[in-house]
Scaffold this motif. Structure first.
Motif, mmCIF file in Angstrom:
data_model
loop_
_atom_site.group_PDB
_atom_site.id
_atom_site.type_symbol
_atom_site.label_atom_id
_atom_site.label_comp_id
_atom_site.label_asym_id
_atom_site.label_seq_id
_atom_site.Cartn_x
_atom_site.Cartn_y
_atom_site.Cartn_z
ATOM 1 N N LEU A 90 0.844 -1.177 0.000
ATOM 2 C CA LEU A 90 0.000 0.000 0.000
ATOM 3 C C LEU A 90 0.888 1.238 0.000
ATOM 4 O O LEU A 90 1.790 1.365 0.823
ATOM 5 N N GLU A 91 0.634 2.142 -0.943
ATOM 6 C CA GLU A 91 1.405 3.373 -1.057
ATOM 7 C C GLU A 91 0.425 4.543 -1.044
ATOM 8 O O GLU A 91 -0.442 4.637 -1.913
ATOM 9 N N ILE A 92 0.558 5.402 -0.045
ATOM 10 C CA ILE A 92 -0.255 6.615 0.039
ATOM 11 C C ILE A 92 0.642 7.768 -0.378
ATOM 12 O O ILE A 92 1.755 7.907 0.124
ATOM 13 N N SER A 93 0.167 8.612 -1.308
ATOM 14 C CA SER A 93 1.010 9.709 -1.774
ATOM 15 C C SER A 93 0.192 10.968 -2.017
ATOM 16 O O SER A 93 -1.036 10.929 -2.097
ATOM 17 N N SER A 94 0.908 12.057 -2.154
ATOM 18 C CA SER A 94 0.296 13.325 -2.546
ATOM 19 C C SER A 94 0.136 13.313 -4.061
ATOM 20 O O SER A 94 0.740 12.490 -4.746
ATOM 21 N N PRO A 95 -0.637 14.242 -4.618
ATOM 22 C CA PRO A 95 -0.752 14.312 -6.071
ATOM 23 C C PRO A 95 0.536 14.756 -6.754
ATOM 24 O O PRO A 95 0.687 14.568 -7.946
ATOM 25 N N GLY A 96 1.456 15.360 -6.013
ATOM 26 C CA GLY A 96 2.697 15.837 -6.605
ATOM 27 C C GLY A 96 2.492 17.186 -7.280
ATOM 28 O O GLY A 96 1.374 17.689 -7.399
ATOM 29 N N ILE A 97 3.575 17.771 -7.713
ATOM 30 C CA ILE A 97 3.505 19.099 -8.318
ATOM 31 C C ILE A 97 2.828 19.030 -9.681
ATOM 32 O O ILE A 97 1.954 19.827 -9.997
ATOM 33 N N ASP A 98 3.189 18.055 -10.502
ATOM 34 C CA ASP A 98 2.561 17.906 -11.825
ATOM 35 C C ASP A 98 1.351 16.978 -11.708
ATOM 36 O O ASP A 98 1.216 15.985 -12.400
ATOM 37 N N ARG A 99 0.468 17.359 -10.845
ATOM 38 C CA ARG A 99 -0.674 16.570 -10.396
ATOM 39 C C ARG A 99 -1.691 16.269 -11.491
ATOM 40 O O ARG A 99 -1.869 17.051 -12.416
ATOM 41 N N LEU A 101 -5.475 16.282 -12.762
ATOM 42 C CA LEU A 101 -6.628 17.153 -12.537
ATOM 43 C C LEU A 101 -7.860 16.258 -12.635
ATOM 44 O O LEU A 101 -8.168 15.741 -13.704
ATOM 45 N N VAL A 102 -8.549 16.051 -11.513
ATOM 46 C CA VAL A 102 -9.612 15.052 -11.457
ATOM 47 C C VAL A 102 -10.977 15.629 -11.087
ATOM 48 O O VAL A 102 -11.967 14.921 -11.108
ATOM 49 N N ARG A 103 -11.013 16.901 -10.707
ATOM 50 C CA ARG A 103 -12.258 17.577 -10.342
ATOM 51 C C ARG A 103 -12.420 18.817 -11.222
ATOM 52 O O ARG A 103 -11.429 19.463 -11.550
ATOM 53 N N GLU A 114 0.205 25.548 -17.185
ATOM 54 C CA GLU A 114 0.179 24.670 -18.347
ATOM 55 C C GLU A 114 -0.321 23.279 -17.966
ATOM 56 O O GLU A 114 0.013 22.754 -16.901
ATOM 57 N N ALA A 115 -1.115 22.683 -18.863
ATOM 58 C CA ALA A 115 -1.660 21.349 -18.621
ATOM 59 C C ALA A 115 -1.714 20.562 -19.920
ATOM 60 O O ALA A 115 -1.686 21.124 -21.012
ATOM 61 N N LYS A 116 -1.771 19.237 -19.765
ATOM 62 C CA LYS A 116 -2.024 18.321 -20.875
ATOM 63 C C LYS A 116 -3.402 17.730 -20.644
ATOM 64 O O LYS A 116 -3.719 17.313 -19.528
ATOM 65 N N ILE A 117 -4.193 17.689 -21.704
ATOM 66 C CA ILE A 117 -5.527 17.113 -21.627
ATOM 67 C C ILE A 117 -5.650 16.057 -22.714
ATOM 68 O O ILE A 117 -5.308 16.300 -23.871
ATOM 69 N N GLU A 118 -6.130 14.876 -22.313
ATOM 70 C CA GLU A 118 -6.433 13.824 -23.286
ATOM 71 C C GLU A 118 -7.931 13.594 -23.271
ATOM 72 O O GLU A 118 -8.535 13.418 -22.207
ATOM 73 N N LEU A 161 -16.003 14.837 -21.439
ATOM 74 C CA LEU A 161 -15.237 14.406 -22.614
ATOM 75 C C LEU A 161 -13.764 14.161 -22.266
ATOM 76 O O LEU A 161 -13.020 13.568 -23.044
ATOM 77 N N ILE A 162 -13.347 14.574 -21.079
ATOM 78 C CA ILE A 162 -11.937 14.468 -20.687
ATOM 79 C C ILE A 162 -11.648 13.088 -20.107
ATOM 80 O O ILE A 162 -12.284 12.653 -19.155
ATOM 81 N N ALA A 163 -10.677 12.402 -20.711
ATOM 82 C CA ALA A 163 -10.252 11.084 -20.229
ATOM 83 C C ALA A 163 -9.186 11.237 -19.146
ATOM 84 O O ALA A 163 -9.167 10.484 -18.169
ATOM 85 N N GLU A 164 -8.292 12.209 -19.348
ATOM 86 C CA GLU A 164 -7.189 12.403 -18.408
ATOM 87 C C GLU A 164 -6.673 13.829 -18.562
ATOM 88 O O GLU A 164 -6.643 14.370 -19.666
ATOM 89 N N ALA A 165 -6.271 14.423 -17.447
ATOM 90 C CA ALA A 165 -5.684 15.764 -17.477
ATOM 91 C C ALA A 165 -4.630 15.852 -16.387
ATOM 92 O O ALA A 165 -4.769 15.256 -15.322
ATOM 93 N N LYS A 166 -3.563 16.606 -16.681
ATOM 94 C CA LYS A 166 -2.434 16.670 -15.761
ATOM 95 C C LYS A 166 -1.714 17.996 -15.952
ATOM 96 O O LYS A 166 -1.570 18.476 -17.081
ATOM 97 N N LEU A 167 -1.250 18.582 -14.850
ATOM 98 C CA LEU A 167 -0.428 19.778 -14.956
ATOM 99 C C LEU A 167 0.927 19.419 -15.536
ATOM 100 O O LEU A 167 1.420 18.302 -15.342
ATOM 101 N N VAL A 168 1.535 20.351 -16.233
ATOM 102 C CA VAL A 168 2.874 20.174 -16.804
ATOM 103 C C VAL A 168 3.864 20.815 -15.848
ATOM 104 O O VAL A 168 3.668 21.949 -15.393
#
Length: 197
Positions: A90-99, A101-103, A114-118, A161-168
């Motif tokens: 079991l690994e509990i972690s923070s989202p990190g800086i390049d987190r 985006l889930v909400r 800046e972000a990447k969106i798929e 419509l967003i499958a995945e999004a993440k900060l750069v």
């Protein structure tokens, strides 16, 4: 203020599938009862499994102590329900800086970065977009992108419509993350925060 609208903005729209979804459904109520928010559950592993549970405080911060608190509560819960065959870590972690985006509210909180969106399906002949977040407007994530033939455009994508999004990871994002962590540390306990990837 419309509390239903605010509540909808704070609900995760990114959902796990399969076993990760089962684990998310199991652990999310406990994480929320502790005063944290679930970000994501992932299962990794070739030689033994790792269940990674990413969580944060409502202000977006997470310390080593927070990770330990969540781990102490989730370990017996997962042991009792035994969601994975065999042993796992079991690994509990923070989202990190390049987190991730889930909400919907994440796109407002990190507007200007800046972000990447798929996307789940093609829009304008492509699924992947990268640019500066402009926030959320009328249920659409707004992002300023530079497109080959059209130059710089502000595009809007419906949240569903967003499958995945993440900060750069950029220098500006690192500075802002450190500023937010320092501010939160003063507000939480005065302890310096521990940032994780």
């Amino acid at each position: 203020m419309d509390h239903r609208n605010e509540s909808a903005k704070s609900q995760r729209f990114i959902r796990e599938t399969g076993l990760a979804a089962e684990i998310a459904a199991l652990v999310e109520p406990t994480i929320e009862d502790l005063g944290y928010r679930l970000v994501r559950v992932q299962i990794h592993g070739r030689e033994g499994h790792t269940v990674q549970i990413m969580a944060e405080r409502p202000d977006g911060t997470m310390s080593i102590e927070d990770c330990e608190t969540i781990s102490r509560q989730l370990s017996p819960l997962l042991d009792a329900h035994d969601p994975l065959p065999g042993s796992y870590r079991l690994e509990i972690s923070s989202p990190g800086i390049d987190r991730p985006l889930v909400r919907p509210s994440d796109f407002e909180d990190w507007a200007g970065y800046e972000a990447k969106i798929e996307l789940k399906e093609l829009v304008g002949g492509r699924k992947r977009y990268r640019g500066v977040l402009e926030g959320l407007e009328d249920g659409e994530v707004r992002i300023e992108c530079t497109l080959d033939q059209l130059g710089t455009q502000v595009l809007g994508f419906p949240v569903d419509l967003i499958a995945e999004a993440k900060l750069v990871l950029t220098d500006e994002l690192i500075r802002e993350s450190l500023r937010r962590a320092k501010k939160a540390a003063k507000g939480n306990s005065g302890a310096e925060p521990q940032l994780e990837d």
